[in-house]
Design an enzyme around this catalytic site. Structure first.
Site, PDB file in Angstrom:
ATOM      1  N   LYS A  52       0.839  -1.197   0.000  1.00  0.00           N
ATOM      2  CA  LYS A  52       0.000   0.000   0.000  1.00  0.00           C
ATOM      3  C   LYS A  52       0.878   1.252   0.000  1.00  0.00           C
ATOM      4  CE  LYS A  52      -3.819  -2.431   2.221  1.00  0.00           C
ATOM      5  NZ  LYS A  52      -4.553  -2.779   3.451  1.00  0.00           N
ATOM      6  N   GLN A  96      -4.738  -1.531   9.676  1.00  0.00           N
ATOM      7  CA  GLN A  96      -4.576  -2.846   9.058  1.00  0.00           C
ATOM      8  C   GLN A  96      -5.109  -3.926   9.999  1.00  0.00           C
ATOM      9  OE1 GLN A  96      -3.586  -3.346   5.903  1.00  0.00           O
ATOM     10  NE2 GLN A  96      -3.840  -5.547   6.097  1.00  0.00           N
ATOM     11  N   ASP A 119     -11.167   2.873   4.254  1.00  0.00           N
ATOM     12  CA  ASP A 119     -11.435   1.433   4.203  1.00  0.00           C
ATOM     13  C   ASP A 119     -12.950   1.147   4.209  1.00  0.00           C
ATOM     14  OD1 ASP A 119      -9.588  -0.600   3.905  1.00  0.00           O
ATOM     15  OD2 ASP A 119      -8.820  -0.420   5.950  1.00  0.00           O
TER      16      ASP A 119
HETATM   17  N1  GUN Z   1      -6.926  -6.975   6.242  1.00  0.00           N
HETATM   18  C1  GUN Z   1      -7.290  -7.742   5.209  1.00  0.00           C
HETATM   19  N2  GUN Z   1      -7.859  -6.998   4.247  1.00  0.00           N
HETATM   20  C2  GUN Z   1      -7.867  -5.731   4.693  1.00  0.00           C
HETATM   21  C3  GUN Z   1      -8.324  -4.498   4.139  1.00  0.00           C
HETATM   22  O1  GUN Z   1      -8.871  -4.411   3.035  1.00  0.00           O
HETATM   23  N3  GUN Z   1      -8.150  -3.415   4.932  1.00  0.00           N
HETATM   24  C4  GUN Z   1      -7.568  -3.491   6.146  1.00  0.00           C
HETATM   25  N4  GUN Z   1      -7.444  -2.370   6.832  1.00  0.00           N
HETATM   26  N5  GUN Z   1      -7.134  -4.596   6.681  1.00  0.00           N
HETATM   27  C5  GUN Z   1      -7.280  -5.716   5.948  1.00  0.00           C
END
Ligand code: GUN
Length: 285
Positions: A52, A96, A119
Site C-alpha cells: 500500500k 490494518q 477502508d
Molecule cells: N486486512 C485484510 N484486508 C484488509 C483491508 O482491506 N483493509 C484493512 N485495513 N485490513 C485488511
C-alpha cells in the site's frame, strides 16, 4: 474463457489517480495523505502495508505508517487515531486488520473520522452503503465491481452467490451487488450443501481462504467466477479459493488469484484516498 485482469486494470487506475493528484497539487497545493496503523508482527499484514505504501509513493501521495508493537495498549492506539483525525495532512486513515486479540477492533474502527475512513469500515459508512448512499466503500468489493464493469459484465437481474460473509468482503460485496440490481445470496463456510447454492448462480464470488473450495461440479456452464481468496498452499505458492484449472474450463470469465482482485484492492484504496482528499480540498476553499 476470458481472464479478468486486475493487474492491468489496476495499472490503468493508478495512472488516472496519479494524473488527478498532479492536478490537485497544481490547483490547491494539496497532496493526498494516507496514514496506516500497523500493529504487531503478522507477516501478511506487513506485506500488505508495504504494498500500500509503495502504491502511495507511485501516485504521489504523502503516506505515513504508524508501526506499533504487538504489546501496545488500546489507549495508545486510540490516541494515535485521534491525533490522525485532527491531522490536516492526513486525508485517509487505515487500520490494518487483524489486530492482536487484546485490542477492541470495533472500538478503534468507530473512532476513525468517517470522512477519513478510506477502508469503509466505520458503521457510518457501512450504513450509507446498505442504504445506497454515497460514502466510503471497502476496497476489495469495490475493486470487484470495477473489474466487472471494465469487462461489461452487467449484474442487473443476475443470480449472484457470495461465498463468505465477513465485514471486510462478503457483506459489503453483497450490498454493492444488491444496489446494482442483482439477486444476491450470501453463503459462508458453515453453509450446508454449498454446491446447491453455487449451482444456481450466474456469478460466484468467493472469499473465505479455503483452497479449492469451489470445484467444477459446483458451477454451471459459462459461470463468471470472482476469486477473492488468497492462501499459501503446501508448496508455499499463493492460491485462491477456486480450483482454477478445472473451473476455468467452464467459465465465461474468471479472475486469477493472485493477479485478479488483489491489485484492485490497492487501486481502490488509492481512489478512496483521492476522493477523501478532494472533499477536504473543497472544504478548505
Ligand atoms: N486486512 C485484510 N484486508 C484488509 C483491508 O482491506 N483493509 C484493512 N485495513 N485490513 C485488511
Amino acid at each position: 474463457m476470458q481472464l479478468l485482469d486486475g493487474k492491468a486494470l489496476s495499472k490503468k487506475i493508478e495512472i488516472q489517480v496519479k494524473d488527478e493528484v498532479e492536478k490537485l497539487k497544481e490547483s490547491c497545493g494539496c497532496t493526498p495523505g494516507l496514514a496506516v496503523v500497523l500493529v504487531g508482527q503478522d507477516p501478511a499484514s506487513a506485506t500488505y502495508v508495504n504494498m500500500k505504501k509503495k502504491a502511495c509513493d507511485r501516485v504521489g501521495f504523502y503516506s505515513i505508517t504508524h508501526d506499533m508493537p504487538e504489546s501496545i495498549s488500546q489507549e495508545a492506539i486510540e490516541k494515535t487515531i485521534m491525533m490522525l483525525n485532527n491531522d490536516t495532512n492526513v486525508d485517509g486513515i487505515l487500520i490494518q486488520l487483524p489486530l492482536p486479540s487484546h485490542i477492541d477492533t470495533t472500538k478503534l474502527l468507530e473512532l476513525v473520522d468517517p470522512a477519513k475512513d478510506v477502508d469503509g469500515f466505520h458503521p457510518f459508512n457501512v450504513g450509507r452503503l446498505t442504504t445506497g448512499l454515497d460514502g466510503f466503500v471497502p476496497c476489495t468489493p469495490l475493486g470487484v465491481m470495477e473489474l466487472l464493469n471494465e469487462y461489461d459484465i452487467d449484474v442487473k437481474g443476475k443470480n449472484c452467490c457470495v461465498v463468505g460473509a465477513s465485514n471486510i468482503v462478503g457483506k459489503p460485496m453483497a450490498s454493492l451487488l444488491l444496489n446494482a440490481g442483482a439477486t444476491v445470496e450470501i453463503c459462508h463456510i458453515e453453509t450446508d450443501h454449498l454446491k446447491k447454492h453455487t449451482l444456481q448462480a450466474d456469478i460466484v464470488l468467493v472469499g473465505v481462504g479455503v483452497i479449492n473450495l469451489i470445484t467444477e461440479d459446483m458451477v454451471k456452464d459459462d459461470i463468471v467466477i470472482i476469486d477473492i481468496g488468497v492462501s499459501r498452499n503446501k508448496e508455499g505458492k499463493l492460491v485462491g479459493d477456486v480450483d482454477f484449472d478445472s473451473v476455468s474450463k467452464k467459465s465465461s470469465f474468471i479472475t486469477p488469484s493472485p493477479g485478479g482482485v488483489g491489485p484492485m484492492t490497492i487501486a481502490m484504496l488509492l481512489k478512496n484516498t483521492l476522493k477523501a482528499a478532494k472533499i477536504n480540498a473543497q472544504e478548505k476553499k
